[in-house]
Design an enzyme around this catalytic site. Structure first.
Site, mmCIF file in Angstrom:
data_model
loop_
_atom_site.group_PDB
_atom_site.id
_atom_site.type_symbol
_atom_site.label_atom_id
_atom_site.label_comp_id
_atom_site.label_asym_id
_atom_site.label_seq_id
_atom_site.Cartn_x
_atom_site.Cartn_y
_atom_site.Cartn_z
ATOM 1 N N HIS A 12 3.027 8.992 -6.851
ATOM 2 C CA HIS A 12 3.966 10.111 -6.936
ATOM 3 C C HIS A 12 4.732 10.064 -8.256
ATOM 4 O O HIS A 12 4.922 11.092 -8.915
ATOM 5 C CB HIS A 12 4.928 10.071 -5.751
ATOM 6 C CG HIS A 12 5.790 11.284 -5.630
ATOM 7 N ND1 HIS A 12 7.108 11.315 -6.049
ATOM 8 C CD2 HIS A 12 5.522 12.520 -5.140
ATOM 9 C CE1 HIS A 12 7.603 12.521 -5.819
ATOM 10 N NE2 HIS A 12 6.680 13.268 -5.273
ATOM 11 N N HIS A 60 0.837 -1.210 0.000
ATOM 12 C CA HIS A 60 0.000 0.000 0.000
ATOM 13 C C HIS A 60 0.868 1.255 0.000
ATOM 14 O O HIS A 60 0.603 2.198 -0.761
ATOM 15 C CB HIS A 60 -0.912 0.005 1.223
ATOM 16 C CG HIS A 60 -1.673 1.275 1.409
ATOM 17 N ND1 HIS A 60 -2.903 1.508 0.821
ATOM 18 C CD2 HIS A 60 -1.379 2.409 2.106
ATOM 19 C CE1 HIS A 60 -3.327 2.710 1.147
ATOM 20 N NE2 HIS A 60 -2.422 3.282 1.929
ATOM 21 N N GLU A 61 1.888 1.283 0.842
ATOM 22 C CA GLU A 61 2.773 2.450 0.891
ATOM 23 C C GLU A 61 3.528 2.621 -0.424
ATOM 24 O O GLU A 61 3.767 3.747 -0.863
ATOM 25 C CB GLU A 61 3.743 2.330 2.068
ATOM 26 C CG GLU A 61 3.076 2.293 3.436
ATOM 27 C CD GLU A 61 2.092 3.431 3.652
ATOM 28 O OE1 GLU A 61 2.299 4.535 3.108
ATOM 29 O OE2 GLU A 61 1.091 3.210 4.366
ATOM 30 N N HIS A 120 1.559 4.480 -2.936
ATOM 31 C CA HIS A 120 1.718 5.932 -2.885
ATOM 32 C C HIS A 120 2.958 6.377 -3.672
ATOM 33 O O HIS A 120 2.962 7.453 -4.277
ATOM 34 C CB HIS A 120 1.842 6.400 -1.432
ATOM 35 C CG HIS A 120 0.566 6.322 -0.662
ATOM 36 N ND1 HIS A 120 -0.606 6.894 -1.107
ATOM 37 C CD2 HIS A 120 0.273 5.746 0.543
ATOM 38 C CE1 HIS A 120 -1.569 6.674 -0.224
ATOM 39 N NE2 HIS A 120 -1.060 5.977 0.780
#
Length: 230
Positions: free
Chosen positions: A103, A95-96, A99
């Protein structure tokens, strides 16, 4: 009194969701991945699979403190997620990294939120003071002097907008994570469902926060409109 009810109910549901989430992670932490990969290894593989080589995966203290920091390009995983070899850890780590992908690809909602961050950081310093002062002046003037209250409501609405913009960003990061875990055969069918359930409950914390802030905004607006109708 209504305001305290809203805050109390929001806090109650936040605590419940947090307890459910922690309980889920406790149970799922006993279910180890068939590939024996740690959260750190999962994150590093997802990054390299997507051609990202300038982001470092590190461990940070705390529980549920996982986050991506675009400023120093680090995926920060809580100590447990960093080391554990479970579907729950894999879900959070991926999940991280979702991100990170947002980006890299210039995800529009992420761009919008990043643009709001400086404004929100500035306005948050004054929101509570302006709101409370505005309410005091509004009531003491019999509803005739509403400028400061309107300003406070405007400042608070920025936080509400920010919280709702965060929702699709979190949902999208989870979607990217689950899609990668599935297509790359990182997890089995059962492990995939476990990872999906973990991320679902994690996202509920953002949903409760957003709805709670919206309810507070509606309450503040109703004070002004009800007095105006009188």
């Amino acid at each position: 009194m209504t305001y305290y009810w809203i805050v109390g109910i929001t806090f109650f549901f936040s605590v419940i969701i947090s307890k459910i989430l922690k309980n889920k992670f406790r149970i799922y932490s006993e279910l180890y991945l068939h590939n024996h990969m740690s959260g750190k290894e999962i994150a590093e593989k997802m990054l390299t699979d997507n051609g990202i080589y300038d982001v470092i995966v590190i461990s940070v203290d705390g529980e549920l403190t996982d986050h991506y920091n675009p400023m120093n390009k680090t995926v920060n995983l809580s100590d447990r997620v960093y080391h554990e070899k479970t579907a729950a850890a894999a879900a959070v780590a991926a999940h991280e990294c979702g991100h990170v992908l947002q980006h890299k690809l210039g995800y529009n909602m992420l761009k919008l939120r990043n643009q709001l961050v400086p404004i929100l950081n500035f306005s948050s310093k004054f929101t509570n003071i302006v709101l409370m002062s505005g309410l005091a002046i509004f009531y003491s003037s019999g509803g005739k002097n509403a400028f400061l209250l309107k300003l406070g409501i405007g400042l608070f609405s920025l936080a509400v907008i920010f919280s709702f913009i965060t929702l699709p960003i979190e949902f999208d990061a989870s979607r990217r994570a689950l899609n990668w875990l599935k297509t790359k055969n990182i997890v089995s069918y059962q492990e995939y469902n476990t990872a999906k359930d973990s991320l679902k409950w994690a996202s509920m914390t953002y949903v409760v926060s957003a709805l709670g802030s919206l309810a507070q905004l509606i309450y503040f607006m109703s004070i002004f409109t009800d007095k105006k109708d009188d």
